[in-house]
Design an enzyme around this catalytic site. Structure first.
Site, PDB file in Angstrom:
ATOM      1  N   ASP A   1     -11.555   2.758   3.774  1.00 34.06           N
ATOM      2  CA  ASP A   1     -11.942   1.349   3.708  1.00 34.06           C
ATOM      3  C   ASP A   1     -13.454   1.190   3.566  1.00 34.06           C
ATOM      4  O   ASP A   1     -13.942   0.122   3.199  1.00 34.06           O
ATOM      5  CB  ASP A   1     -11.481   0.610   4.976  1.00 34.06           C
TER       6      ASP A   1
ATOM      7  N   GLN B   1      -5.220  -1.313   9.560  1.00 33.57           N
ATOM      8  CA  GLN B   1      -5.085  -2.657   8.997  1.00 33.57           C
ATOM      9  C   GLN B   1      -5.695  -3.704   9.927  1.00 33.57           C
ATOM     10  O   GLN B   1      -5.383  -3.743  11.117  1.00 33.57           O
ATOM     11  CB  GLN B   1      -3.605  -2.962   8.752  1.00 33.57           C
TER      12      GLN B   1
ATOM     13  N   LYS C   1       0.829  -1.205   0.000  1.00 31.57           N
ATOM     14  CA  LYS C   1       0.000   0.000   0.000  1.00 31.57           C
ATOM     15  C   LYS C   1       0.862   1.254   0.000  1.00 31.57           C
ATOM     16  O   LYS C   1       0.613   2.199  -0.765  1.00 31.57           O
ATOM     17  CB  LYS C   1      -0.926   0.009   1.221  1.00 31.57           C
TER      18      LYS C   1
END
Length: 300
Positions: free
Chosen positions: A121, A98, A54
């Protein structure tokens, strides 16, 4: 017939190119650089690899990457304090924590502490509600990537019969909402659905996201249907040698490719789109935060 292979790796590259173009224009015309903050708690090996990828792709797209790596024993209070700091940092337009988190941390509490406008997200309960009611939301990356590939292949999805196999909050449910938004007739099925094979056989579009290796055989697929395989499962591969494994999807590819009109492979299908859409969501969040037009082709 043999299905067209939908190359997610190549499609993700085009999405990243679009993102880089939008980032360049934001810098040149407005003096703004989108910023993505990723928070990693603990040392889960898969998460570490994902976070590195990422960060690398964020920088390659011309954006600012902020990585916060915290010890596995980090307290909930300290993690929430960091998120509050990022919520109030104008240089940060997207925040991603995460998952999975260590067991002592409440994932729902942590995710819902993120500013919904920075929740790239798309997991915050506010974004879930906005998506479910057809309003402007931050959309989860994997379903967004699936939608982009379907739109690219079909053009209009209006009136198509879609079956989503899997009811997770991360993929199944938001995928169904996105397909509804594009005027599909949508069924959410799962491992306990009665006559699952018959339900799937009626579908023009099948999105498999149930997390069971090769659960969907080719004889479940309607001839000419489009199959989007979200599953990433590691299984034993004795043909490669003792202790070796290989990746497979939720669909039995070799049989499905003989009847489907188009299909995503595993690996190389949906997977590469997830990070590409994370970058796209960060640019979208940046534009919204600054009252600018949203980037064309990068949102739902």
């Amino acid at each position: 017939m043999t299905a067209k292979i939908i190359d997610g790796k190549a499609f993700a590259a085009t999405v990243r190119e679009k993102v880089a173009g939008h980032v360049s224009r934001l810098k040149e015309e407005h003096g703004i650089t989108p910023g993505l903050a990723v928070v990693l708690v603990g040392e889960d090996p898969a998460s570490q690899v994902y976070v590195r990828s990422k960060g690398k792709q964020t920088v390659e797209a011309g954006m600012n990457s902020y990585e916060h790596k915290l010890d596995a024993t980090t307290t909930e209070a300290d993690l929430l304090a960091l998120i509050d700091q990022l919520n109030n940092d104008p240089a940060v337009h997207g925040i991603l924590v995460q998952l999975p988190l260590p067991d002592h941390l409440d994932s729902d509490l942590v995710i819902n502490s993120i500013d919904p406008a920075k929740d790239v997200d798309g997991f915050h309960i506010s974004n879930v509600g906005l998506l479910g009611t057809g309003q402007k939301a931050m959309v989860p990356c994997t379903p967004l990537g699936c939608l982009m590939m379907l739109r690219d292949y079909h053009g209009s999805l209006s009136g198509m019969n879609a079956v989503v196999i899997g009811r997770s909050n991360i993929v199944g449910k938001p995928m169904a909402q996105l397909l509804l938004g594009d005027s599909c007739t949508v069924t959410i099925a799962h491992s306990r659905t009665k006559d699952l094979a018959e339900v799937v056989r009626r579908a023009d579009i099948v999105v498999a996201a149930v997390g069971r290796p090769e659960m969907v055989p080719g004889d479940w697929i309607k001839e000419g249907a489009t199959v989007i395989d979200v599953g990433i499962n590691r299984i034993d591969a004795p043909e490669k040698g003792e202790g070796k494994t290989r990746l497979v999807g939720d669909v039995h590819f070799d049989s499905a490719v003989e009847v489907a009109g188009a299909i995503t492979p595993v690996p190389g299908g949906v997977g590469p789109m997830t990070i590409a859409c994370l970058l796209a969501n960060t640019v979208t969040a940046c534009c919204r935060a600054n009252g600018l037009a949203e980037p064309q082709g990068l949102t739902a």
